[in-house]
Each structure stands twice: as C-alpha cells, then as structure tokens.
Write a protein that holds these residues in place. Structure first.
Motif: not given
Ligand SMILES: Cc1ncc(COP(=O)(O)O)c(C=O)c1O
Length: 448
Positions: A31-56
């Motif tokens: 099975y392929a976990k399709l992280e390319l389908l995140n809105p900005f295009g990658s698995v890093k959307d999750r990390a970026a949003w989770n890391m940035a959110r509290p400090g915004l």
C-alpha cells in the motif's frame, strides 16, 4: 467536503493498494500512503502546520518572520502558511538545488538565504558551521522569529503520531502493517508513524531509506548524513538501507506510468526500496507455500512524500532519454570505481610546489558562499553543477593548461579529475583531502 480554511484539508490522505501485477510480490499486499495529495503537495504540510500553529498568534501580534532551515517541501508549506497569516517567510539553506522549488518559493514571496554548509565552512576564526550558528541565533532568548526548527522540534514527529500513523491503522481496519517503509529526511514522519504502528503491534518491521553515499535524492539524507539529524534515532529502524538516484527515478516511473501515482523521486525511492527489500522474503514465503505449508498474507505500507512536477529538471539531467534527448556525454555516473581510484591527486605540500612552479589553473568547485568565505589564492570558482554542464560540451580547458581541482574534502574533485583524464586532459589533478586538508596543513587561504 467543505472547509473554512485550506489547512483543514491537510491529512486524511488515501492509502492505495499497488496492483500485484506491477510489484510482483505474491504473498505481500503493498500500500502507498499518498502524502502527495496534501494541499501544498507533500508530507511536510502536516509537520509545517503542526509546528507553526502554536506560534502564529504571537507572530501575527509582533509581525515576526517565519524562518526554517529547509530547501524543499517544509519551506514550501511554511511559505504558504506564513503568507496566509500575513507574515514574511525566510528559508535558510546551504544550497537550493532544485530550481523549480526555488522558483516556487520566490513566487510565494519567500526570502531565501544561502549559507555555506559544514564541510564547506573554512573560516578558521569560526570553526562552527554557519548554519549551526544561525540555528542558535534563531533559537536563543530574545529571538523575534517564529522558528519552526524542523530538525529538533518534537511537533514535527507529533504531526505523524496524531495524523499519518493513526490514519494508516484505521485504513487497515485497525491493524498495523507487517512492514513500514519510509524515506528519511528530518526523520519526523518515519519516527512518528513507526511509534504508532509499534504501539499497535510490536512486530512491525520498519525500514528507513536514505540516498546512497555521494548521491543526491532531493528531500532525504545520505547514509553519511543521516546520523546528524536531531530527530533521528537508530532504534526506530530495523534496517536503514540506501537507494540510488537511478533506482529512485525507476521507481518514480513505475508509480507514474503503471499505477497513476504522480510521485516525486522519494516516492519512487520508497517504492523501489520496498520491493527490493521484500522480494527475498516473498520468495521464501512462496517456497513455504509450495512445500504445502499455510502462509499468512502480509502487508506493507510505504510513504509517497511528494509530487513529480518539481523534479522535471532533476530527472532530465539524469535521464535525458526520457525526454527524447540524446544520452548524456561525459557523465560522472559513467566512471568506474577503478577510474576514480586512479584519478591523479596531489597532497597539499606537493600542490603548493606545483602551483609555485607550473601555475596550474586552480578551480574551486564549492558553492560561491564557501568560496567567498575562504579559498586558495588565484583560484577561480566554478560550482560543481556548472562544471558538470561545462564538461558535457567537452574539455573546458586547453590540454596545455594544467589544472588543479579543489572541493571540500577531495571526493568530488577526484571524480572530475578522473573524468577529465578520461576525456584526454594530460595534466589535471585533484587536491587530496580538499580545502579541509589544505587548511589543516596550515596552508594560506584568502577571503574575497
Ligand atoms: C521529498 C521528501 N521526501 C521525504 C522527506 C522525508 O520526510 P521527513 O523529514 O519526515 O523524514 C522529505 C522531507 O523533507 C521530503 O522533502
């Protein structure tokens, strides 16, 4: 599906079965976990949003700049998130090597600051990596940046313990797969997912994939670099294996052409590394099956991190045939190990005498930032990527002109010395041990 903000569309990506006719494994479902389908295009959307959110909220109140040490997907996601909140974003990196991503970052309004990396940094009064120093400045007290700090921030891993990992278990009807395979960049995604899967079933085996030594697969580390990452813990992985850029591109082609999954090179590397790792095991299961034993089906999940479109020039450089272009001439990849080992080299002492006596052209292959910081007097700077283009057209120097090639540690220069020798240059030499050895021998360096 209706959302109030695009960030709500991060996560909940599909888990798609790969047709067994494509991978050829008989007892393992892949099975392929399709992280390319995140809105900005990658698995890093999750990390970026989770890391940035509290400090915004505080960043918005102070008008702070969002900053991250990234040359790829994290920077892309953060540039979008910062922009959505009216904040400026700066990406700090030692080299933006993927032109499409650099252009996209600029288009998104990002500032890009390029600093020399550890092996390129030669300032004797400042023995620490400028990137490390910059990192300290960002993290220190009084810093007015929103620094997401992906290499050390536990919220990077957390994005996957709360999102990616549980999603995989849910889509496998509450079970962990027998195998989990992921490419390792910051190690956040593989660490987070592995943690969740092991909580469900301790027997899950985890394979971390990195680029082969001296190779380059954008977004992930090489075998040499992986231990330098703050979040990397060797205990996470049962196996750490290397994939070459050629294998990554082959995997990418299979996913795109046969599975309809428009993955980038790390998705290709993950597919290729998965099938290569599981094939001997699958053969063993087949033997048991043919001996009349009952063989339970197994399952494996790999991550497709991002999309193919950003890597067209990367792919074209390595595989011009795919773009109906003639094969590459004079490519480093064609050199044999014996040719590289036999490349003419001089140590610092002999190089200094040679420079005095014969005045060879000294060509420094490092980045312009490293060159500007310190270099051998009289050296010209042709960054290795440009040098690569030059040699494609033929010998870039007269055969009457002796040439000394210089790079950080003498590896890259040895390869080019071997290549130019093969192309018929009678006197090209590599500086053994590179500028590091030159500096360590106390030989003079000048600053621009
Ligand atoms: C294209 C690509 N693939 C894989 C990865 C690996 O992800 P992680 O940083 O979670 O290890 C990254 C990370 O930057 C990436 O950009």
């Amino acid at each position: 599906m209706r959302y109030d903000s695009i960030t709500e569309a991060i996560g909940n990506t599909p888990l798609v079965r790969i047709d067994p006719a494509v991978h050829g494994l008989r007892h393992i479902d892949l099975y392929a976990k399709l992280e390319l389908l995140n809105p900005f295009g990658s698995v890093k959307d999750r990390a970026a949003w989770n890391m940035a959110r509290p400090g915004l909220p505080a960043a918005v109140a102070h008008g702070s700049q969002v900053v991250e040490l990234s040359s790829g997907n994290t920077a892309k996601a953060l540039a979008v998130i910062a922009g959505m909140h009216g904040l400026p974003f700066k990406s700090v990196t030692n080299r933006m090597r993927i032109p499409e991503i650099k252009d996209l970052l600029l288009l998104l309004g990002a500032d890009i600051e390029e600093l020399p990396g550890q092996s390129e940094c030669l300032d004797p009064t400042n023995t620490e990596d400028p990137l490390t120093l910059f990192h300290r400045e960002l993290t220190g007290p009084g810093s007015d940046y929103l620094h997401t700090d992906q290499y050390f921030n536990p919220r990077n891993t957390e994005a996957h313990t709360t999102g990616t990992g549980p999603e995989i278990v849910k889509d496998l009807d509450g079970r962990a797969p027998d195998w989990f395979i992921a490419c390792v960049g910051t190690a956040g995604s593989s660490t987070g997912v592995a943690r969740v899967l092991r909580e469900h079933d301790q027997r899950v085996r985890v394979v971390g994939l990195v680029a082969a030594k001296s190779d380059f697969i954008p977004g992930i580390r090489t075998l040499d670099e992986v231990h330098e990452v703050g979040l990397f813990d060797p205990a996470t992985y049962d196996t750490v294996a290397a994939v070459s850029s050629d294998e990554a591109i082959e995997g990418m082609l299979t996913l795109a052409r046969r599975c309809g999954i428009l993955a980038g090179p790390t998705g290709g590397a993950a597919y290729h590394g998965t099938v290569r790792h599981l094939r001997p095991l699958d053969d063993e299961l087949t033997e048991h099956h043919e001996a009349g034993e009952e063989v339970a089906r197994q399952s494996a999940v790999f991550i497709v991190c991002d999309r193919i479109e950003s890597y067209l020039s990367y792919t074209k450089r390595r595989r011009p045939d795919l773009f109906r272009q003639p094969p590459r001439r004079n490519a480093l990849a064609d050199l044999t190990d014996a040719e590289i080992a036999a490349a003419p080299a001089v140590d610092t002492q002999d190089a200094r005498k040679w420079i005095e006596r014969d005045r060879p052209l000294v060509v420094d292959l490092r980045s312009p930032f490293a060159y500007a910081a310190l270099h051998i007097e009289g050296a010209i700077n042709i960054v290795d990527e440009l040098f690569d283009e030059l040699v494609r057209g033929g010998l870039p120097f007269s055969t009457r002109q002796p040439v000394l090639l210089v790079c950080p540690v003498g590896e890259q220069s040895a390869r080019y010395a071997a290549l130019l020798t093969r192309m018929g240059h009678p006197d090209v030499r590599s500086l053994a041990g590179g500028v590091i050895a030159w500096r360590d021998a106390g030989a003079p360096l000048v600053r621009d």
